[in-house]
Design a protein around this motif. Structure first.
Motif, short mmCIF file in Angstrom:
data_model
loop_
_atom_site.label_atom_id
_atom_site.label_comp_id
_atom_site.label_asym_id
_atom_site.label_seq_id
_atom_site.Cartn_x
_atom_site.Cartn_y
_atom_site.Cartn_z
N VAL A 124 14.32 -1.36 -6.47
CA VAL A 124 13.12 -1.68 -5.70
C VAL A 124 13.44 -1.79 -4.21
CG1 VAL A 124 11.35 -3.43 -5.31
CG2 VAL A 124 11.96 -2.78 -7.63
N LYS A 172 6.04 1.13 -4.75
CA LYS A 172 6.00 0.14 -3.69
C LYS A 172 7.42 -0.31 -3.35
CE LYS A 172 1.42 -1.82 -4.55
NZ LYS A 172 0.66 -3.08 -4.80
N ASN A 173 7.57 -0.85 -2.15
CA ASN A 173 8.87 -1.30 -1.69
C ASN A 173 8.78 -2.74 -1.20
OD1 ASN A 173 9.93 1.43 -1.92
ND2 ASN A 173 8.72 1.85 -0.08
N TYR A 228 6.60 -2.61 -9.28
CA TYR A 228 6.85 -2.05 -7.95
C TYR A 228 7.29 -0.60 -8.06
CZ TYR A 228 6.36 -6.03 -4.78
OH TYR A 228 5.86 -7.04 -3.99
#
Length: 393
Positions: free
Chosen positions: A291, A357-358, A352
């Motif tokens: 992530v 997403k980060n 995530y």
């Protein structure tokens, strides 16, 4: 497995090994040094110390493995991003699974190793260590081998030997026994030896000073006197077995007559559930590293180093797990929490990754950090442009 996936797996594995070995060595030396006094005081050989140090090693492996993995994976992906390899993969149309798959293979393999060590290797090594310590403490002859030094054998019992001669003969014996509050006993002897058959310290040509609470002292000379050590050797020679030292089968079905189980049955339950949850952390930490650093980013983007972010996140999760497992020894309500922490962390990380997403700094914080960085760079550049590095008025 595709060629690029094998490439990522190989790089991550090498970085993981390069991180694991130094960390394991540092922790191992630190733990082994705590046993130096036991080995030297009991007169054990260097081989006994090496065996004891080797037996300590399995107890630190499950703790070190997840952190070595998160550091190795985060550093590998960060270097690949710095070399624009992640950018090339994105431009070539590779899916994110191209990066996730090899990393999770490494993480799951590490979890399997952690489970095996935690449940099968570590209990055996812990039992062997405790038995070695118990045997060393039970060897009363070894407890007095240091010449001209007072040695505390147990509470209220001190021994000094002037010289140790061949054949186990001890010359110049002094024994102070204050274990009985009704009187104090002081023994002096020209020589003595430990009789292993009767577990007694046989002293010759000496005297006994007996001091009563009223201050009166009686002195008795003797040609031969046997000081009984049986109670000490029996109690010292018995290893103190705790829940962490038990194997998985025993934790699943503990003996109701076990004194530790009678005093604190929750400690056995907490240890059992700790072993069922601790092996998950390598996989969870692998997800955290993905992530944080598994995407291609611009070098101009303001953010902490991915390895720092991943390591801080892993430390927080691991601290929460330690807190829950320790609290579970006193309250059964914390047992579900031990499972919630890794599973919830894994679920958030998977969410995530599924949504691409980060973990980023908040936009306002990122903008302020970028502005501050630009100001510092401009001031530094102006300072270097002036003669002698002076500052502008």
């Amino acid at each position: 497995m595709k060629l690029i996936e094998r490439y990522i797996l190989r790089r991550a594995s090498l970085m993981f090994a390069a991180t694991l070995l130094p960390l394991l060595g540092i922790v191992w030396v630190t733990q082994a040094l705590t046993s130096v006094n036991l080995v030297t005081d009991s007169g054990q050989s260097i081989f006994a110390f090496l065996r004891l140090a080797t037996l300590i090693l399995p107890s630190v492996i499950p703790i070190i493995l997840p952190f070595a993995l998160v550091i190795g994976v985060a550093q590998t992906l960060t270097v690949m991003n710095g070399d624009s390899e992640l950018t090339v993969l994105n431009a070539a149309g590779s899916s994110r699974m191209t990066i996730i798959k090899p990393i999770m293979i490494l993480a799951m393999a590490t979890s399997v190793v952690s489970f095996a060590v935690d449940n099968f290797v570590e209990p055996y090594s812990r039992m062997a260590v405790r038995q070695m310590i118990a045997t060393a403490n039970a060897d009363m002859l070894s407890s007095v081998v240091q010449e001209n030094t007072f040695r505390k054998v147990t509470d209220g019992l001190y021994v000094q030997v002037a010289e140790r001669r061949n054949g186990g003969v001890l010359h110049g014996l002094f024994v102070a026994d204050t274990r009985d509050p009704r009187f104090e006993m002081i023994y002096y002897a020209r020589e003595g030896a430990v009789d292993e058959n009767s577990a007694a310290l046989v002293m010759k040509d000496g005297e006994v000073h007996r001091k009563l609470p009223d201050g009166s002292v009686s002195i008795i000379k003797f040609d031969s006197y046997a000081f009984d050590l049986a109670d000490l050797t029996q109690s010292a020679g018995t290893a103190n077995i705790r829940p962490k030292d038990r194997d998985l089968a025993y934790l699943l079905n503990p003996d109701p007559a076990d004194s530790h189980y009678k005093n604190n049955p929750l400690a056995f339950s907490a240890e059992l559930h700790r072993r069922f949850t601790e092996w998950l952390f390598p996989a969870v930490f692998g997800l955290i590293a993905l992530v944080v650093s598994g995407d291609a980013r611009s070098h101009r983007e303001a953010r902490l180093h991915p390895m720092v972010t991943a390591l801080l996140t892993a430390l927080f999760v691991r601290w929460a797990s330690f807190y829950a497992s320790n609290s579970a020894e006193k309250s059964a309500y914390f047992i579900p929490v031990m499972y919630i922490i890794p599973l919830l962390t894994a679920a958030i990380a998977i969410r995530y990754l599924a949504r691409n997403k980060n973990l980023d700094l908040p936009s306002s914080a990122g903008e302020r950090l970028t502005e501050l960085t630009e100001k510092l760079r401009s001031r530094f550049a102006k300072g270097r442009a002036l003669p002698g590095g002076g500052k502008q008025p």
